[in-house]
Design a protein around this motif. Structure first.
Motif, mmCIF file in Angstrom:
data_model
loop_
_atom_site.group_PDB
_atom_site.id
_atom_site.type_symbol
_atom_site.label_atom_id
_atom_site.label_comp_id
_atom_site.label_asym_id
_atom_site.label_seq_id
_atom_site.Cartn_x
_atom_site.Cartn_y
_atom_site.Cartn_z
ATOM 1 N N GLU A 228 28.336 69.289 -0.389
ATOM 2 C CA GLU A 228 28.540 70.466 0.458
ATOM 3 C C GLU A 228 28.902 71.689 -0.391
ATOM 4 O O GLU A 228 28.427 72.794 -0.155
ATOM 5 C CB GLU A 228 29.653 70.201 1.480
ATOM 6 C CG GLU A 228 29.296 69.172 2.537
ATOM 7 C CD GLU A 228 28.239 69.692 3.496
ATOM 8 O OE1 GLU A 228 28.408 70.806 4.027
ATOM 9 O OE2 GLU A 228 27.225 68.990 3.688
ATOM 10 N N LEU A 229 29.756 71.477 -1.378
ATOM 11 C CA LEU A 229 30.145 72.564 -2.274
ATOM 12 C C LEU A 229 28.930 73.083 -3.045
ATOM 13 O O LEU A 229 28.714 74.294 -3.168
ATOM 14 C CB LEU A 229 31.220 72.061 -3.238
ATOM 15 C CG LEU A 229 31.861 73.078 -4.188
ATOM 16 C CD1 LEU A 229 32.561 74.182 -3.416
ATOM 17 C CD2 LEU A 229 32.861 72.374 -5.111
ATOM 18 N N VAL A 365 38.186 75.655 0.969
ATOM 19 C CA VAL A 365 38.120 74.229 0.624
ATOM 20 C C VAL A 365 39.296 73.436 1.184
ATOM 21 O O VAL A 365 39.563 72.328 0.749
ATOM 22 C CB VAL A 365 38.046 74.046 -0.905
ATOM 23 C CG1 VAL A 365 36.732 74.566 -1.444
ATOM 24 C CG2 VAL A 365 39.223 74.722 -1.609
ATOM 25 N N GLY A 366 39.977 73.987 2.155
ATOM 26 C CA GLY A 366 41.104 73.275 2.750
ATOM 27 C C GLY A 366 41.334 73.727 4.176
ATOM 28 O O GLY A 366 40.691 74.655 4.675
ATOM 29 N N TYR A 367 42.262 73.074 4.812
ATOM 30 C CA TYR A 367 42.630 73.401 6.192
ATOM 31 C C TYR A 367 43.154 74.828 6.256
ATOM 32 O O TYR A 367 43.941 75.268 5.412
ATOM 33 C CB TYR A 367 43.695 72.421 6.675
ATOM 34 C CG TYR A 367 44.227 72.730 8.049
ATOM 35 C CD1 TYR A 367 43.459 72.500 9.184
ATOM 36 C CD2 TYR A 367 45.508 73.246 8.224
ATOM 37 C CE1 TYR A 367 43.938 72.776 10.447
ATOM 38 C CE2 TYR A 367 46.009 73.528 9.482
ATOM 39 C CZ TYR A 367 45.225 73.289 10.598
ATOM 40 O OH TYR A 367 45.709 73.569 11.842
ATOM 41 N N TYR A 398 32.029 80.094 4.115
ATOM 42 C CA TYR A 398 31.771 78.661 4.200
ATOM 43 C C TYR A 398 33.111 77.932 4.293
ATOM 44 O O TYR A 398 34.120 78.414 3.785
ATOM 45 C CB TYR A 398 31.058 78.145 2.947
ATOM 46 C CG TYR A 398 29.777 78.859 2.588
ATOM 47 C CD1 TYR A 398 28.537 78.341 2.956
ATOM 48 C CD2 TYR A 398 29.806 80.036 1.841
ATOM 49 C CE1 TYR A 398 27.354 78.973 2.603
ATOM 50 C CE2 TYR A 398 28.629 80.685 1.486
ATOM 51 C CZ TYR A 398 27.405 80.159 1.870
ATOM 52 O OH TYR A 398 26.246 80.801 1.520
ATOM 53 N N GLN A 399 33.105 76.764 4.928
ATOM 54 C CA GLN A 399 34.267 75.886 4.901
ATOM 55 C C GLN A 399 33.806 74.471 4.584
ATOM 56 O O GLN A 399 32.931 73.925 5.258
ATOM 57 C CB GLN A 399 35.037 75.895 6.222
ATOM 58 C CG GLN A 399 36.341 75.094 6.147
ATOM 59 C CD GLN A 399 37.194 75.229 7.401
ATOM 60 O OE1 GLN A 399 36.678 75.448 8.494
ATOM 61 N NE2 GLN A 399 38.493 75.108 7.247
ATOM 62 N N ILE A 400 34.375 73.890 3.527
ATOM 63 C CA ILE A 400 33.983 72.560 3.077
ATOM 64 C C ILE A 400 34.984 71.533 3.596
ATOM 65 O O ILE A 400 36.189 71.638 3.336
ATOM 66 C CB ILE A 400 33.931 72.481 1.533
ATOM 67 C CG1 ILE A 400 33.039 73.589 0.969
ATOM 68 C CG2 ILE A 400 33.443 71.103 1.096
ATOM 69 C CD1 ILE A 400 31.612 73.538 1.410
ATOM 70 N N GLU A 401 34.497 70.553 4.340
ATOM 71 C CA GLU A 401 35.345 69.465 4.822
ATOM 72 C C GLU A 401 35.456 68.396 3.732
ATOM 73 O O GLU A 401 34.690 68.360 2.786
ATOM 74 C CB GLU A 401 34.741 68.849 6.086
ATOM 75 C CG GLU A 401 34.569 69.829 7.242
ATOM 76 C CD GLU A 401 35.874 70.172 7.925
ATOM 77 O OE1 GLU A 401 36.882 69.485 7.644
ATOM 78 O OE2 GLU A 401 35.888 71.103 8.747
ATOM 79 N N GLY A 402 36.405 67.515 3.880
ATOM 80 C CA GLY A 402 36.491 66.362 2.995
ATOM 81 C C GLY A 402 37.277 66.576 1.719
ATOM 82 O O GLY A 402 37.290 65.719 0.843
ATOM 83 N N LEU A 403 37.945 67.729 1.593
ATOM 84 C CA LEU A 403 38.720 68.004 0.382
ATOM 85 C C LEU A 403 40.219 67.936 0.633
ATOM 86 O O LEU A 403 41.002 68.364 -0.202
ATOM 87 C CB LEU A 403 38.348 69.386 -0.186
ATOM 88 C CG LEU A 403 37.026 69.440 -0.963
ATOM 89 C CD1 LEU A 403 36.592 70.882 -1.170
ATOM 90 C CD2 LEU A 403 37.161 68.747 -2.298
#
Length: 466
Positions: A228-229, A365-367, A398-403
Motif C-alpha cells: 500500500e505504501l 501511516v497511523g490512526y 493517503y492513509q495506510i492501514e496495517g501499520l
C-alpha cells in the motif's frame, strides 16, 4: 500478607497508566503515565497523588510511551526517590521522550501566559526539562528474561511485548508466608508479524492478569502495508510530486524507514532522497543500532552503509536550517517528519509549503484521532489552518492501514490463549469503554475468564493472608 491494587490511570481510558500495588509494608507502582487527550483527562495530571510519593518504594515501567512514563518528573519532583525499573532500551527512550515532554510543558505554559487563556495569572508547567532530567539517575535498567528482586518478597521479570523498542510484558512474583502469587501486566502488546520487533511472549500462568484493550473491539484489515505504501508513493511520483509522511518519532518512523528501504531495494519504488526531519526520531533510530538484541534486524544492520537506517538515499536533518531548505524542494523525494497526526512539530511547515500543490502526496501511516488535523485531512478537508493562515489542500491524501503498533482483537485473544490456567481475575485496562467491554466479553465467553473493567481510582483486594 494482603495484596491490593488501586487504579490511578489506564482505567476506562487509553492513557495515564498507573497501577498502585500495596503489600502493606511495601507499595510500588506499575507504570507512571501522563494523561493525554481530552481536557477532563489532562486535568487529572494536576490532581493530588493519592499517597505521599516519598512513601512509595519503587516503580516498574512497561515501556517508554508518555502515557506510561510521562508523570515521572512530577512524582520525582514531589518527593519520590526510589528506583525506577525498566528495560535498557526503555531507559534510553525515556530520556529522549521525557526531555521533549518537559520542553512542551514549558512552551504550553508560556503560550497560555502570553495568550491569557489560563485561569491562573501566572500559569506554570506541570514540569520542566530540568524536572525531567532529575528522573534519569533513578532509572535502573534491567535485562529481558532475567529475574530481579525489588524487595525480599517481590521478584520481577521482563519479557518482550513488541509494540516499541524495549517494550515489555511484566511478570511479578509475590512471595507470601505460605504461597507465591503471580501478577502479569501485558503492557502494550505489539503485532505478531511486525518485521522489526519480536512478537509478544506467551506467558503460561498468572494468578491476576492486566491486559490492554486499545484495539479490543476491532480486527485489522488483511492488507500488506508495504504494498500500500509503495502504491501511494508511485502514484505521487507519477505526478512529479513529493511525498510527505507524518510519523511518530518512536516506532512508526523506524517501521516506515524499513519499508521504504525494502521497496527501493526490490525496485518497487525509485531510489530517491529520503529526508528524516525529526531530531527525536533520529535519536530514537540510533537506539536500534545500540540495542540490536531487542529486535529482529541484527543481521540486517550488519550490512554496513546499506540497511534501513543507513544508506545512500537517507539523509538525517537535525538542524532547523536543514529542515527549512526543504520548503522549496520540487521533484521526487520523501520527507518523514513528526508529528504523526500533524498536530505540531516540523511536519507543519512541510504541509504549509507542499499541501497547495496537486502534484504532492501526504501519506498518513497511523490512526488519526478525532479532532486532529490529520483526521480532518484524511476526511477530505478542502483547506486547513497552519500558523494562523488558511492553506488549500490540493495534495492527494493517503492513509495506510496495517501499520499500527498495537495488537488487534484477534492478536490479543491469541496472546490470552497462551495461558494454560485461567487467572483468578483479569483486569481489562488501557482501552476506551467500548473496546474494553467487547474484549472483556470475548475473553469471558470464549475462555471462561473472570473479567473486570476497573474504573478510575477503584481499588480491589487481590489476595488475603498469602
Amino acid at each position: 500478607m494482603d495484596v491490593t491494587v488501586k487504579f490511578l490511570g489506564g482505567a476506562g481510558a487509553v492513557t495515564g497508566s498507573k497501577y498502585l500495588i500495596d503489600l502493606g509494608e511495601f507499595e510500588f507502582l506499575v507504570d507512571c503515565g501522563l494523561y493525554q487527550g481530552p481536557r477532563f483527562l489532562r486535568e487529572r495530571n494536576w490532581d493530588k497523588f493519592p499517597m505521599p510519593p516519598m512513601e512509595m518504594e519503587a516503580i516498574i515501567l512497561t515501556h517508554a510511551h508518555l502515557d506510561h512514563i510521562g508523570y515521572l518528573p512530577k512524582l520525582v519532583k514531589q518527593g519520590f526517590s526510589g528506583p525506577i525499573y525498566c528495560t535498557e532500551a526503555t531507559a534510553e527512550l525515556a530520556k529522549i521522550l521525557l526531555l521533549d515532554s518537559g520542553k512542551l510543558q514549558e512552551e504550553e505554559a508560556e503560550y497560555a501566559k502570553k495568550k491569557g487563556y489560563s485561569k491562573h495569572t501566572d500559569p506554570q508547567p506541570l514540569y520542566t526539562q530540568d524536572d525531567a532530567e532529575a528522573v534519569f539517575p533513578q532509572l535502573v535498567p534491567q535485562d529481558f528474561e532475567r529475574p530481579f528482586k525489588i524487595n525480599k518478597n517481590v521478584t520481577v521479570t521482563y519479557y518482550h511485548a513488541g509494540h516499541i523498542l524495549g517494550a515489555s510484558i511484566v511478570k511479578i512474583i509475590i512471595k507470601g508466608e505460605t504461597q507465591e502469587k503471580k501478577l502479569v501486566f501485558s503492557g502494550d502488546l505489539g503485532r505478531y508479524h511486525d518485521p522489526i520487533l519480536y512478537p509478544p511472549t506467551r506467558i503460561p500462568k498468572a494468578d491476576v492478569l492486566w491486559i490492554e484493550s486499545t484495539y479490543g473491539d476491532r480486527v485489522s484489515p488483511p492488507v500488506r502495508a508495504e504494498d500500500e505504501l509503495g502504491r501511494a508513493i508511485r502514484d505521487t511520483f507519477d505526478r512529479g510530486g513529493l511525498v510527505i509522511i507524518p510519523a511518530f518519532a518512536v516506532g512508526r518512523t523506524q517501521l516506515v524507514m524499513y519499508y521504504l528501504f525494502q521497496l527501493m531495494e526490490k525496485g518497487k519504488i525509485p531510489k530517491v532522497p529520503i529526508f528524516l526531519d525529526s531530531p527525536m526520531a533520529i535519536n530514537a533510530t540510533k537506539l536500534y543500532l545500540d540495542f540490536k538484541n531487542d529486535h529482529q534486524l541484527a543481521a540486517v544492520l550488519e550490512e554496513e552503509n546499506n540497511h534501513p537506517f543507513d544508506h545512500s538515499q537517507l539523509h538525517y536533518f537535525q538542524k532547523q536550517e536543514q529542515s527549512r531548505s526543504l520548503n522549496e524542494f520540487r521533484g521526487n523525494a520523501i520527507i518523514i517528519s513528526a508529528s504523526g497526526m500533524a498536530t505540531g512539530g516540523r511536519v507543519l511547515h512541510h504541509l504549509f509549503h507542499h499541501l497547495p500543490s496537486e502534484k504532492n502526496g501526504v501519506i498518513f501511516v497511523g490512526y488519526q484521532a478525532e479532532g486532529t488535523r490529520g483526521r480532518r485531512l484524511v476526511e477530505g478537508e478542502p483547506e486547513t489552518s497552519i500558523y494562523g493562515r488558511s492553506v488549500p489542500v490540493k495534495a492527494k491524501i493517503y492513509q495506510i492501514e496495517g501499520l499500527s503498533a498495537h495488537a488487534d482483537q484477534s492478536e490479543l485473544m491469541d496472546w490470552a490463549e497462551g495461558f494454560t490456567d485461567r487467572p483468578k481475575f483479569t483486569f481489562i485496562i488501557h482501552g476506551e469503554e467500548k473496546s474494553a467491554t467487547v474484549l472483556g466479553r470475548k475473553l469471558k465467553d470464549e475462555l471462561g475468564w473472570n473479567t473486570i473493567i476497573p474504573q478510575y481510582l477503584e481499588s480491589f483486594m487481590l489476595f488475603e493472608n498469602i
